[in-house]
Scaffold this active site. Structure first.
Site, short mmCIF file in Angstrom:
data_model
loop_
_atom_site.label_atom_id
_atom_site.label_comp_id
_atom_site.label_asym_id
_atom_site.label_seq_id
_atom_site.Cartn_x
_atom_site.Cartn_y
_atom_site.Cartn_z
N GLU A 1 58.78 1.05 124.71
CA GLU A 1 59.84 1.33 125.28
C GLU A 1 59.43 2.46 126.17
OE1 GLU A 1 63.53 -0.36 123.87
OE2 GLU A 1 63.55 1.81 124.43
N ASP B 1 72.03 9.14 127.03
CA ASP B 1 71.42 10.13 126.29
C ASP B 1 72.03 10.95 125.44
OD1 ASP B 1 69.29 8.36 126.01
OD2 ASP B 1 69.18 8.82 128.48
#
Lengths: 402, 273
Positions: free
Chosen positions: B51, B62
């Site tokens: 990814e 995140d």
């Protein structure tokens, strides 16, 4: 383009026209559905409504006054200016209306812990206040820069036993505080209600916040009819995320003769790049869960913003404002830091009312607008908060240390 | 029609009877040159798929480590085009390794969904994981990706209800990305207390392979995930290593970690350090 009947929006996908929606990490989707279901049930529940109305009256001090600003009107020499006195509500701003509504909802859903973001600190104070009263744990995320410039409100929150967490990322202002609050919510979603303070975020928040703030326009509409026997020609309010503005506008959306004017923070001027005038200078994008106008660069990175008022210093805006702008039902203008300071001093001097820096932007524009209108017209200004918190900033701008 | 690397890779994993390993890189951390070197090196060390992020100014899903790597990349001026060009450049070196863009919505919305999907296909990207676009909002992106044979992989989480699962599955292809925990990205010592039982609720709706990410940092986690799903995805632990290593050690240290996670000997046979 005609504006859909206000009550019909958002649609069942949480859209105001193309704007709004639910652009969030998967973890939050079910919580948004749960929140919407709880709200739809609560708003037709007589017990919930009665409790909220009672608290708005006895605790928050509603209805707030509608004041004819005769001196300011004379000074401007044009339309009659009325002030909707949200600065007189408990905690000193309109934020208490939404904080009470959402906190009761959180209680209804059995959420033990409440988190919030705050820019100017007014929403943080309102949330901490309501949590103290209802006996809920409260955590408030606030940008480190805002903690510095709104120190009074930080201390108020701590007095109310809220935990204030400084956010050091990005420009260390409201946007970064919302990022961190969302991260907390993603992690603690099952025990925690995120009490968003503005009409932003994923559906159902823009609807929820609007509905809880629409008490402003509902009262004002009845009050102006009582005082003048007619509707105003303009309703003017400042717009950061846009909660006081949508609250003031909402009841008037169907009244086609009433002009709706949102005043954004022009900072150092739109050409300087140092501003927060999202609707004046942005283009549609996705931030914090909804599609709306956004200040962003050519690559879709969110811009750094600036405003003298922490409460307007935000690169996004509530999706319903984007809809009202594109539908041409509301007009959005920008007022600079310097002009906002003029508005601050003007209202203090003429009426003995010290406004917060956020509505000082609206004061400036309303005064300019009124001066161009004949005396039989009416400008209704939403005075969203009082200015005690901003006295150090205003003094510093004048080179005075207090 | 271009070859379906994701499908072929998952078929190979199934035949080998092992858990697959997907690794995440923040594109441009520590610099674009390093990302170009890391991709073939990590594939050689045992990563089945990679990814690659498109760095975004407000990475609200995140945790601190990936935020730091993102801000580092943005400070160097990494753009969406840089990320796409990098895939085009490295594609020939890793002809069988799926390369998947993990991104927030605004950079691709700003790019233009049609134009973005077109470039993605041209550059040899195999799929897109849009972090903040749940199945319920994914249709406009899906409509651009599907005709170009680019897989769209919306995320699901332990809190996802049946409606959320149905909405995501309806637009997913390639595989389904399942988040192991309620939280932001970040390495955990233990996998979620809740366990991975909820993955069975996803399997009930789809025959697609499942990948599990968030909080996975050790070989034992990968093996645990393998009992419920076809692949494990590791991000934060790898990015921590990338951030902490001296520049000339980044590729070696990252490769060593990936080999450990893949359960492969290190140095890999024939490899040099």
């Amino acid at each position: 383009m005609t504006v859909s009947k206000a009550a019909a929006l958002p649609d069942d996908r949480g859209r105001f026209g193309e704007f709004g929606g639910k652009f969030v990490p998967a973890t939050l989707m079910a919580a948004l559905t749960e929140l919407e279901a709880a709200y739809r049930q609560a708003r037709i529940d007589p017990e919930f409504r009665q409790r909220l109305e009672s608290l708005l009256h006895h605790y928050a001090g509603r209805p707030t006054a509608l004041y004819y600003a005769e001196n300011l009107t004379r000074h401007c020499g044009g339309a009659r200016i009325y002030l909707k006195r949200e600065d007189l509500a408990h905690t000193g701003a309109h934020k208490i209306n939404n904080a009470l509504g959402q906190a009761l909802l959180a209680e209804h859903m059995g959420k033990e812990r409440i988190i919030a973001e705050t820019g100017a600190g007014q929403h943080g104070v309102a949330t901490a206040t309501v949590c103290a009263m209802l006996g809920r744990r409260c955590v408030v995320y606030m940008g480190a820069e805002d903690i510095r410039r709104q120190a009074l409100n930080v201390f108020r929150m701590r007095l109310l036993e809220a935990e204030v967490i400084a956010v050091d990322a990005g420009t260390r202002t409201l946007k970064d505080a919302i990022n961190e609050a969302i991260r907390d919510w993603v992690t603690n979603v099952e025990t925690t209600h995120y009490l968003i303070g503005s009409a932003v975020g994923p559906h159902p928040y823009p609807m929820l916040v609007r509905d809880f703030q629409s008490v402003i326009g509902r009262e004002a509409r009845a009050q102006i009819l009582e005082a003048e026997g007619r509707l105003p020609d303009y309703v003017v309010a400042c717009v950061g995320g846009g909660s006081n503005a949508i609250g003031a506008f909402y009841e008037f959306i169907g009244d086609e003769t009433v002009g709706l004017v949102g005043v954004e923070a022009g900072g150092g001027g739109l050409d300087s790049g140092q501003h927060s005038a999202t609707l004046s200078a942005g283009r549609p994008g996705v931030l914090h869960g909804s599609l709306s106008y956004l200040l962003q660069d050519q690559h879709g990175q969110v811009n750094e913003t600036h405003s003298i008022s922490a409460g307007l210093d935000y690169p996004g805006v509530g999706p319903e404002h984007s809809y009202l702008k594109d539908a041409r039902r509301a007009e959005y203008v920008a007022v600079s830091d310097a002009q906002a300071l003029e508005g601050f001093h003007l209202l203090s001097r003429t009426e003995g009312i010290i406004p917060a820096l956020e509505p000082s932007h609206a004061v400036h524009h309303a005064a300019q607008l009124a001066a161009t209108l004949p005396p039989e017209q009416i400008v209704l200004l939403c005075l969203s908060g009082r200015g005690d918190k901003d006295v150090p900033t205003v003094a510093a701008a004048a080179g005075i240390e207090v | 029609m271009s070859k379906d690397r994701i499908k072929e890779k998952f078929n190979a994993i199934r035949q080998e009877g092992r858990p697959g390993l997907i690794v995440y890189l923040t594109t441009g951390c520590p610099d674009l040159e390093a990302t170009l070197e890391l991709i073939p090196a990590l594939a050689a060390a045992g990563a089945d798929a990679i990814e690659l992020s498109i760095p975004f100014s407000d990475p609200l899903a995140d945790g601190p480590v990936i935020q730091e790597s993102t801000f580092h990349a943005l400070a160097q001026g990494v753009t969406p085009d840089d990320c796409l060009d990098l895939v085009a450049q490295v594609r020939g070196e890793v002809p069988d390794t799926p390369l998947i863009l993990m991104t927030y919505y605004n950079p691709i919305l700003s790019y233009g969904l049609e134009r973005f999907a077109q470039r993605v296909a041209e550059c040899g990207v195999d799929g897109i994981i849009p972090v903040d676009v749940p199945g319920e909002e994914a249709e406009p992106l899906f409509n651009q990706c599907a005709p170009r044979n680019v897989h769209l992989v919306p995320l699901l989480a332990p809190t996802s209800n049946e409606d959320n699962i149905r909405a995501a599955v309806a637009l997913s292809s390639g595989f389904i990305y399942c988040v192991s925990l309620t939280g932001t990205t970040g390495a955990q010592n233990q996998l979620s207390q809740r366990g991975l039982e909820w993955l069975n609720r996803v399997s009930a709706h789809t025959a697609l392979p499942l990948a599990v990410g968030f909080g996975i940092s050790r070989r034992e986690h990968v093996e645990t995930v393998g009992r419920y799903a076809q692949a494990a995805a590791v991000g934060t632990a790898l990015i921590r290593t990338v951030l902490d290593s001296p520049r000339d050690q980044v590729v070696a240290q990252a490769s060593k970690l990936v080999a450990e996670l893949a359960g492969q000997p290190w140095p890999a046979s024939g490899g040099t350090l």
